[in-house]
Scaffold this motif. Structure first.
Motif, PDB file in Angstrom:
ATOM      1  N   GLN A  34       0.822  -1.213   0.000  1.00 56.38           N
ATOM      2  CA  GLN A  34       0.000   0.000   0.000  1.00 56.38           C
ATOM      3  C   GLN A  34       0.855   1.262   0.000  1.00 56.38           C
ATOM      4  O   GLN A  34       0.526   2.235  -0.670  1.00 56.38           O
ATOM      5  CB  GLN A  34      -0.928   0.007   1.204  1.00 56.38           C
ATOM      6  CG  GLN A  34      -1.939  -1.112   1.177  1.00 56.38           C
ATOM      7  CD  GLN A  34      -2.698  -1.214   2.492  1.00 56.38           C
ATOM      8  OE1 GLN A  34      -2.468  -0.449   3.410  1.00 56.38           O
ATOM      9  NE2 GLN A  34      -3.603  -2.172   2.570  1.00 56.38           N
ATOM     10  N   ALA A  37       2.538   1.722  -3.397  1.00 55.99           N
ATOM     11  CA  ALA A  37       1.582   2.018  -4.473  1.00 55.99           C
ATOM     12  C   ALA A  37       1.494   3.521  -4.707  1.00 55.99           C
ATOM     13  O   ALA A  37       1.229   3.961  -5.827  1.00 55.99           O
ATOM     14  CB  ALA A  37       0.213   1.447  -4.136  1.00 55.99           C
ATOM     15  N   THR A  42       3.785  -1.693  -8.035  1.00 58.48           N
ATOM     16  CA  THR A  42       2.695  -2.636  -7.802  1.00 58.48           C
ATOM     17  C   THR A  42       3.252  -4.050  -7.675  1.00 58.48           C
ATOM     18  O   THR A  42       4.386  -4.332  -8.078  1.00 58.48           O
ATOM     19  CB  THR A  42       1.684  -2.613  -8.973  1.00 58.48           C
ATOM     20  OG1 THR A  42       2.366  -2.919 -10.185  1.00 58.48           O
ATOM     21  CG2 THR A  42       1.000  -1.266  -9.085  1.00 58.48           C
ATOM     22  N   ALA A  46       6.517  -3.977  -5.230  1.00 60.96           N
ATOM     23  CA  ALA A  46       6.093  -3.063  -4.166  1.00 60.96           C
ATOM     24  C   ALA A  46       6.338  -3.678  -2.798  1.00 60.96           C
ATOM     25  O   ALA A  46       6.807  -2.998  -1.878  1.00 60.96           O
ATOM     26  CB  ALA A  46       4.619  -2.707  -4.329  1.00 60.96           C
TER      27      ALA A  46
END
Length: 90
Positions: A34, A37, A42, A46
């Motif tokens: 998160q 992102a 992604t 990530a």
């Protein structure tokens, strides 16, 4: 007795250092991509970027916090070493 006290402070700093770094790693794992992102990353990249990033951040924070602990303990020790001299002179 002084040997035990000095080494217990040293152990406290080592444990705190490792615990803070472990918190950084766990925070990186907890994020699930998160945080990364927001930077356009992604998927697995990530996750890896977050784990590595929070581990490095934990290492930096641990170095600062444990460095401050050692500095404060050193200042306290210096004051305690000079205190008997000040009492004797007055």
């Amino acid at each position: 007795m002084k040997f035990f006290i000095i080494n217990s402070f040293r152990a406290m700093v080592y444990i705190a250092y490792l615990a803070i770094i472990a918190c950084g790693v766990l925070l990186g794992i907890y994020q699930h991509g998160q945080f990364a992102a927001g930077y356009g990353l992604t998927g697995d990249i990530a996750r890896v970027a977050e784990i590595v990033g929070f581990t490095i951040a934990g290492w930096i924070v641990a170095s600062v916090i444990c460095g401050l602990i050692v500095a404060v303990l050193d200042i306290r020790d210096d004051i305690n070493d000079r205190l008997p001299d000040a009492r004797r002179d007055s």
